[in-house]
Write a protein that holds these residues in place. Sequence first.
Motif, PDB file in Angstrom:
ATOM      1  N   ARG A  90      45.598  40.457  41.299  1.00  0.00           N
ATOM      2  CA  ARG A  90      45.123  39.147  41.769  1.00  0.00           C
ATOM      3  C   ARG A  90      44.076  39.298  42.879  1.00  0.00           C
ATOM      4  N   ASP A  91      44.154  40.384  43.646  1.00  0.00           N
ATOM      5  CA  ASP A  91      43.112  40.650  44.645  1.00  0.00           C
ATOM      6  C   ASP A  91      41.784  40.972  43.981  1.00  0.00           C
ATOM      7  N   ARG A  92      41.842  41.698  42.877  1.00  0.00           N
ATOM      8  CA  ARG A  92      40.603  42.185  42.244  1.00  0.00           C
ATOM      9  C   ARG A  92      39.999  41.222  41.237  1.00  0.00           C
ATOM     10  N   PHE A  93      40.852  40.469  40.553  1.00  0.00           N
ATOM     11  CA  PHE A  93      40.369  39.621  39.442  1.00  0.00           C
ATOM     12  C   PHE A  93      40.735  38.169  39.745  1.00  0.00           C
ATOM     13  N   VAL A  94      39.956  37.574  40.596  1.00  0.00           N
ATOM     14  CA  VAL A  94      40.304  36.240  41.101  1.00  0.00           C
ATOM     15  C   VAL A  94      40.179  35.181  40.003  1.00  0.00           C
ATOM     16  N   GLU A  95      39.211  35.359  39.114  1.00  0.00           N
ATOM     17  CA  GLU A  95      38.920  34.326  38.106  1.00  0.00           C
ATOM     18  C   GLU A  95      39.669  34.543  36.791  1.00  0.00           C
ATOM     19  N   THR A  96      40.335  35.672  36.655  1.00  0.00           N
ATOM     20  CA  THR A  96      40.901  36.042  35.354  1.00  0.00           C
ATOM     21  C   THR A  96      42.375  35.676  35.289  1.00  0.00           C
ATOM     22  N   GLU A  97      42.760  35.031  34.183  1.00  0.00           N
ATOM     23  CA  GLU A  97      44.177  34.712  33.999  1.00  0.00           C
ATOM     24  C   GLU A  97      44.963  36.004  33.776  1.00  0.00           C
ATOM     25  N   LEU A  98      46.062  36.156  34.480  1.00  0.00           N
ATOM     26  CA  LEU A  98      46.913  37.348  34.334  1.00  0.00           C
ATOM     27  C   LEU A  98      48.156  36.987  33.526  1.00  0.00           C
ATOM     28  N   ILE A  99      48.430  37.791  32.512  1.00  0.00           N
ATOM     29  CA  ILE A  99      49.610  37.598  31.665  1.00  0.00           C
ATOM     30  C   ILE A  99      50.459  38.877  31.758  1.00  0.00           C
ATOM     31  N   LEU A 100      51.759  38.711  31.943  1.00  0.00           N
ATOM     32  CA  LEU A 100      52.646  39.875  32.000  1.00  0.00           C
ATOM     33  C   LEU A 100      53.457  39.962  30.717  1.00  0.00           C
TER      34      LEU A 100
END
Length: 303
Positions: free
Chosen positions: A195-205
């Motif tokens: 989340r620090d590096r990819f502010v605009e990208t949705e993260l899915i686990l």
Amino acid sequence: MNLPGSVKIREVGPRDGFQSLERLIPLAEKIEIIEALIGAGVPEVEATSFASAKALPQFQDADQVLTRVSGTNTLLSAMVFNETGARRALSAGAGRLVTVVSATDAHSRANMKRGIDAALKNLDAIFQAAREYHAPVTGAVAVAFGCPFQGDVPERDVFRIARALVSKGAGAVILADTVGTAVPDRVEKRVNAFRDRFVETELILHFHNNRGTALANLLAALLAGATVFDTALGGLGGCPYVPRAAGNIPTEDAVFMLEEMGVETGIDLDALIAAARRLESIVGHPLPGQVMKSGPKIIGPRL
Ligand code: ZN
């Protein structure tokens, strides 16, 4: 607990689950399960895979799965591995493509028969096809928490792949614990770093439950701010290339825990449990889900 008000569940059972089965599930039964998931209110279903029919005969009906599932607000996505598969998926109506690259060269060579660099280059034609159809692409990083050949996978290797996926046009990135070796403190650290590096990208686990840590990992990710999770109905699944692989978090187990904590999923738990029990009768062996066995907190007439 510092919990979000709502999360998004991506159901991957019809892809990640069915791919683990040797017996071919009839098309009508796949459609029945996908439509049950849609009826339960699941916002996205990874409905099928456009792997080659030789590699995964289970998905020889991939085009029909997408064209026959009836009209819905649910996003139907499809996993693709090359340009041909991407174009087939898009013309059959896939609303989103999901593609995957391993974080380690050893897993990439075992799984995809090519190293990481070749795998990344192969994505260009997939992203180009998606652009022509104005379809979003989600990029998955396999073995993002551990590799069966290498063990620990350094953060920089995971984020190198994630960066490449985003630069090619992926709007969302899946960090996949393909072999189920992740533990909660490592998950928290990796979610924060992402989340620090990819502010605009949705993260899915995407957690597999090989060692029983998947739901604990989901909670750790949730507390670190992640709000999108892959789960599989009944916990069906496993990777055909990982010996003794286990499925994802059972969708109904995740929904039960989240809703009980006041985190909205928009999914009808009773309908999900009924679908998981139907899936169990279709596959013909017991599924690992717990809530499908124990039922919801109040067992109503539908169960
Ligand atoms: Zn998986």
